[in-house]
Motif scaffolding. Structure first.
Motif, PDB file in Angstrom:
ATOM      1  N   ASN A  12       0.831  -1.206   0.000  1.00  7.48           N
ATOM      2  CA  ASN A  12       0.000   0.000   0.000  1.00  7.48           C
ATOM      3  C   ASN A  12       0.865   1.255   0.000  1.00  7.48           C
ATOM      4  O   ASN A  12       0.595   2.204  -0.736  1.00  7.48           O
ATOM      5  N   ARG A  13       1.894   1.246   0.835  1.00  7.34           N
ATOM      6  CA  ARG A  13       2.796   2.399   0.884  1.00  7.34           C
ATOM      7  C   ARG A  13       3.504   2.588  -0.456  1.00  7.34           C
ATOM      8  O   ARG A  13       3.688   3.712  -0.930  1.00  7.34           O
ATOM      9  N   HIS A  14       3.877   1.475  -1.100  1.00  6.96           N
ATOM     10  CA  HIS A  14       4.546   1.505  -2.404  1.00  6.96           C
ATOM     11  C   HIS A  14       3.628   2.141  -3.454  1.00  6.96           C
ATOM     12  O   HIS A  14       4.047   3.014  -4.218  1.00  6.96           O
ATOM     13  N   ASP A  18       3.984   5.684  -5.486  1.00  2.64           N
ATOM     14  CA  ASP A  18       3.890   5.727  -6.949  1.00  2.64           C
ATOM     15  C   ASP A  18       2.920   6.831  -7.374  1.00  2.64           C
ATOM     16  O   ASP A  18       3.219   7.606  -8.290  1.00  2.64           O
ATOM     17  N   ASP A  19       1.776   6.924  -6.692  1.00  5.50           N
ATOM     18  CA  ASP A  19       0.809   7.984  -6.992  1.00  5.50           C
ATOM     19  C   ASP A  19       1.425   9.359  -6.757  1.00  5.50           C
ATOM     20  O   ASP A  19       1.250  10.277  -7.564  1.00  5.50           O
ATOM     21  N   LEU A  38      11.637  10.303  -3.366  1.00  5.06           N
ATOM     22  CA  LEU A  38      10.449   9.443  -3.419  1.00  5.06           C
ATOM     23  C   LEU A  38      10.765   8.121  -4.117  1.00  5.06           C
ATOM     24  O   LEU A  38      10.332   7.051  -3.677  1.00  5.06           O
ATOM     25  N   LYS A  39      11.516   8.204  -5.202  1.00  2.00           N
ATOM     26  CA  LYS A  39      11.876   6.990  -5.934  1.00  2.00           C
ATOM     27  C   LYS A  39      12.779   6.081  -5.100  1.00  2.00           C
ATOM     28  O   LYS A  39      12.655   4.855  -5.155  1.00  2.00           O
ATOM     29  N   GLN A  40      13.671   6.673  -4.313  1.00  2.00           N
ATOM     30  CA  GLN A  40      14.529   5.870  -3.434  1.00  2.00           C
ATOM     31  C   GLN A  40      13.690   5.161  -2.370  1.00  2.00           C
ATOM     32  O   GLN A  40      13.922   3.989  -2.076  1.00  2.00           O
ATOM     33  N   GLN A  41      12.724   5.881  -1.800  1.00  2.00           N
ATOM     34  CA  GLN A  41      11.831   5.263  -0.805  1.00  2.00           C
ATOM     35  C   GLN A  41      11.061   4.107  -1.426  1.00  2.00           C
ATOM     36  O   GLN A  41      10.917   3.041  -0.822  1.00  2.00           O
ATOM     37  N   LYS A  42      10.562   4.328  -2.643  1.00  3.14           N
ATOM     38  CA  LYS A  42       9.787   3.295  -3.337  1.00  3.14           C
ATOM     39  C   LYS A  42      10.655   2.057  -3.589  1.00  3.14           C
ATOM     40  O   LYS A  42      10.202   0.925  -3.389  1.00  3.14           O
ATOM     41  N   LEU A  43      11.894   2.265  -3.997  1.00  2.92           N
ATOM     42  CA  LEU A  43      12.809   1.149  -4.248  1.00  2.92           C
ATOM     43  C   LEU A  43      13.092   0.377  -2.960  1.00  2.92           C
ATOM     44  O   LEU A  43      13.100  -0.861  -2.959  1.00  2.92           O
ATOM     45  N   LYS A  44      13.294   1.080  -1.852  1.00  6.48           N
ATOM     46  CA  LYS A  44      13.536   0.406  -0.573  1.00  6.48           C
ATOM     47  C   LYS A  44      12.342  -0.447  -0.174  1.00  6.48           C
ATOM     48  O   LYS A  44      12.503  -1.567   0.325  1.00  6.48           O
TER      49      LYS A  44
END
Length: 57
Positions: A12-14, A18-19, A38-44
């Motif tokens: 859900n957080r991912h 993305d949104d 944001l992209k780094q957080q998404k990758l983690k």
């Protein structure tokens, strides 16, 4: 919390990240530094989901 529940939470957080990334990219003056973070957080999150999924198999 079960592994499945944690994976759902991270998923859900991912999706939310993305949104947020998509919204930022639509802005005429997108903040490159914010996008990178944001992209780094998404990758983690993706990596953590992958690690949890591998434990289930």
């Amino acid at each position: 919390m079960t592994i499945e529940a944690r994976i759902r939470e991270l998923g859900n957080r991912h999706r939310n990240l993305d949104d947020t990334i998509q919204q930022e990219m639509r802005r005429p003056t997108a903040d490159a530094t914010r996008l990178r973070g944001l992209k780094q957080q998404k990758l983690k999150l993706k990596e953590e989901i992958g690690q949890l999924e591998s434990r289930m198999h």
